[in-house]
Scaffold this motif. Structure first.
Motif, short mmCIF file in Angstrom:
data_model
loop_
_atom_site.label_atom_id
_atom_site.label_comp_id
_atom_site.label_asym_id
_atom_site.label_seq_id
_atom_site.Cartn_x
_atom_site.Cartn_y
_atom_site.Cartn_z
N VAL A 1 5.48 10.26 -1.38
CA VAL A 1 6.18 9.40 -0.43
C VAL A 1 5.14 8.59 0.34
CG1 VAL A 1 6.27 11.17 1.39
CG2 VAL A 1 7.95 9.32 1.40
N GLY A 2 5.49 7.36 0.65
CA GLY A 2 4.64 6.50 1.47
C GLY A 2 5.47 5.89 2.58
N ASN B 1 0.37 4.99 -1.76
CA ASN B 1 0.70 6.25 -1.10
C ASN B 1 1.80 7.02 -1.82
OD1 ASN B 1 0.06 4.33 1.65
ND2 ASN B 1 -1.06 6.24 1.45
N ALA B 2 2.89 6.35 -2.17
CA ALA B 2 4.01 7.06 -2.80
C ALA B 2 3.62 7.70 -4.13
CB ALA B 2 5.22 6.13 -2.97
N PRO B 3 2.94 6.99 -5.04
CA PRO B 3 2.55 7.66 -6.28
C PRO B 3 1.57 8.83 -6.06
CG PRO B 3 2.47 5.29 -6.58
CD PRO B 3 2.69 5.55 -5.11
N TYR C 1 8.98 4.90 1.12
CA TYR C 1 9.02 4.69 -0.32
C TYR C 1 8.71 6.01 -1.01
CZ TYR C 1 8.95 -0.09 1.13
OH TYR C 1 9.28 -1.28 1.76
N ARG C 2 9.59 6.38 -1.95
CA ARG C 2 9.41 7.63 -2.70
C ARG C 2 8.95 7.34 -4.11
NH1 ARG C 2 10.27 12.15 -0.17
NH2 ARG C 2 11.40 12.02 1.76
N ILE D 1 0.84 -1.21 0.00
CA ILE D 1 0.00 0.00 0.00
C ILE D 1 0.87 1.26 0.00
CG2 ILE D 1 -1.69 1.35 1.31
CD1 ILE D 1 -2.76 -1.39 2.35
N ALA D 2 1.88 1.31 0.88
CA ALA D 2 2.75 2.50 0.98
C ALA D 2 3.51 2.74 -0.33
CB ALA D 2 3.73 2.36 2.14
#
Length: 117
Positions: free
Chosen positions: A59-60, A53-55, A112-113, A48-49
């Motif tokens: 950042v996730g 989230n990142a896209p 995660y970027r 998920i992150a």
């Protein structure tokens, strides 16, 4: 005391609100978020992150925290897809009490970027 390890994928806005609590609580849900759903395994939180989230946010983050196991049992584990896609569904109105049963700090365990960041 026995604890249950939970993970929560989140974006930067939610993480800032957690930081503001000195890493002790999750923020109230927004009006369109009636459920708070921590997940039961790191792989699912990572997906998920990293993939959502990142896209979306640039950042996730994957966070980890411990919850009093006896308290956690009031929320049945929900299978939200595949065999390992497991979540607790905590009604938004229960979140203050849920936060009082967190043991220790909420920790960031991965970041995660988005490739464009």
């Amino acid at each position: 005391m026995q604890t249950l390890t939970l993970w929560r994928p989140c974006g930067p806005a939610e993480l800032e609100l957690v930081r503001a609590t000195d890493w002790t609580a999750w923020p109230p849900r927004l009006p369109d978020q009636p459920i708070f759903y921590p997940v039961l395994n790191e792989d699912y939180a990572t997906k998920i992150a990293r993939d959502w989230n990142a896209p979306r946010d640039g950042v996730g983050y994957v966070t980890r925290f411990e919850l009093d196991h006896d308290f956690a049992r009031r929320y049945p584990v929900q299978q939200a897809g595949g065999r390992t896609i497991l979540e607790l569904w905590v009604p938004a109105e229960d979140l203050d009490e849920f936060n009082r049963h967190i043991i220790g700090p909420i920790e960031v365990v991965a970041e995660y970027r988005s490739p464009s960041e």
